[in-house]
Each structure stands twice: as C-alpha cells, then as structure tokens.
Motif scaffolding. Structure first.
Motif, short mmCIF file in Angstrom:
data_model
loop_
_atom_site.label_atom_id
_atom_site.label_comp_id
_atom_site.label_asym_id
_atom_site.label_seq_id
_atom_site.Cartn_x
_atom_site.Cartn_y
_atom_site.Cartn_z
N ALA A 24 -1.01 19.01 32.30
CA ALA A 24 -1.04 18.94 33.76
C ALA A 24 0.16 19.68 34.36
N VAL A 29 1.51 22.51 41.39
CA VAL A 29 1.68 21.18 41.98
C VAL A 29 0.68 21.04 43.12
N ASP A 30 -0.07 19.93 43.15
CA ASP A 30 -1.06 19.70 44.20
C ASP A 30 -0.37 19.31 45.50
N THR A 31 -1.10 19.50 46.61
CA THR A 31 -0.65 19.01 47.91
C THR A 31 -1.68 18.01 48.40
N LEU A 32 -1.24 16.76 48.53
CA LEU A 32 -2.10 15.69 48.99
C LEU A 32 -1.68 15.26 50.38
N SER A 44 2.89 15.38 46.40
CA SER A 44 2.32 16.17 45.32
C SER A 44 1.50 15.29 44.39
N TRP A 45 1.86 14.01 44.33
CA TRP A 45 1.04 13.02 43.64
C TRP A 45 1.39 11.65 44.18
N LEU A 84 8.96 17.60 39.45
CA LEU A 84 7.90 16.73 38.94
C LEU A 84 8.32 16.08 37.62
N VAL A 122 -9.00 16.70 43.73
CA VAL A 122 -7.97 16.42 42.74
C VAL A 122 -8.42 15.20 41.94
N THR A 124 -8.70 11.73 40.04
CA THR A 124 -8.06 10.44 40.27
C THR A 124 -8.31 9.53 39.08
N SER A 133 -12.68 12.08 41.98
CA SER A 133 -11.64 12.92 42.57
C SER A 133 -11.48 12.55 44.05
N THR A 134 -10.46 13.17 44.65
CA THR A 134 -10.23 12.94 46.08
C THR A 134 -11.43 13.47 46.85
#
Length: 166
Positions: A24, A29-32, A44-45, A84, A122, A124, A133-134
C-alpha cells in the motif's frame, strides 16, 4: 486488507498483514473527505472506531471504549509516504496522542457519525475484513444495546473451584 492472503494469515497470523501494508505504501497517498458529525475534514486515511482495542490488546482508538456511546474518528493527514510511515509507527507504538499533540498531523475527534468519501473508490475494511470501498457512512446508533452475559460467580464458588483444582 484488500490485498491480504487469508491462507497465509491462517499460517503466520498477524505477520501476514506486513506485505499488503508495504504494498500500500507504493501507491500514492489518498485524499479522503471525512465528515465528522457535520464538519468536513481532509485526511489521507481514517479510522472510525467504537472500541479502544483492535485485534486483542492493540490500542487503536485510545479515547473510546465499548461501554461508551459514540465513536472516535482518527484522521491521519499524511502528505507523503514518509509521514504515513511515521504515523503507522506511532500507531503501532500506541503513541497517537503524543503524535497528535507534537505534529498535528493526526486528529482524534469524538463523534456520533462519520461519512468517508473520496474522488475515486478507496478500499475499506471493518474489523480486519475487506468491506467494499468509499463512500462509507458510520453511525453510533440511537439506542442502547442490551446484552445477556453470564453472572459473575460468587467469591465462595471461586474458592471452591481453586480448592478442587489444587
């Protein structure tokens, strides 16, 4: 969790989580957007929990417990892989409170509901198992949960049992 090999986990236990975690880290890096009660936050998480411990004695959400009504939203605001990794280490060492106070890149919020969205889906997980996922909505619920549990044995019964075993 989505990349976890469950057969490997059956043989080596929690150590099987290391490979998917490292994998991962290779992704951006994700943006939530995490809406905590009625306020939007970027992360990011995120971990949304109603229990302090996860996987036994591992402390995931230090400011909540199963006997308390409500949730704890832990928002990790890593801007890069290095942050992270540092946040993951703080989590593993049970030092999220200290990290939050020192760096401000981890935020812990008490809430009754949270909604997690992202520009792209993303993955979950719930309690260590992949769960779609989201977007995802989490609600603390409105009613008390009544449980039936065995009564505690009387102290006299405990002494008798100890005498019988010795």
């Amino acid at each position: 969790i989505a990349g976890l090999d469950h057969r490997l986990k059956n043989h080596v236990g929690k150590a099987a989580n290391a490979a998917p975690m490292i994998g991962a880290l290779a992704h951006p890096v994700d943006t939530l957007t995490v809406t905590v009660d009625d306020t939007d936050h970027e992360a990011s998480w995120a971990v949304i929990a109603n229990a302090c411990h996860y996987g036994g004695s591992f402390v995931m959400a230090p400011r909540t417990g199963i006997r308390e009504r409500g949730l704890q939203a832990i928002l990790f605001k890593a801007r890069n892989r290095g942050e992270l990794v540092s946040q993951l280490m703080a989590l593993a060492m049970g030092m999220l409170d200290e990290r939050s106070a020192r760096h401000g890149d981890v935020e812990m919020l008490s809430c009754m509901r949270a909604k997690v969205t992202a520009h792209k889906p993303v993955p979950t997980q719930i309690d260590g198992d992949a769960f779609g996922s989201t977007p995802m909505e989490i609600d603390a619920g409105a009613a008390d949960l009544h449980l039936i549990v065995p009564a505690r044995p009387a102290p006299q019964a405990l002494r008798l049992r100890a005498l019988t075993l010795s």
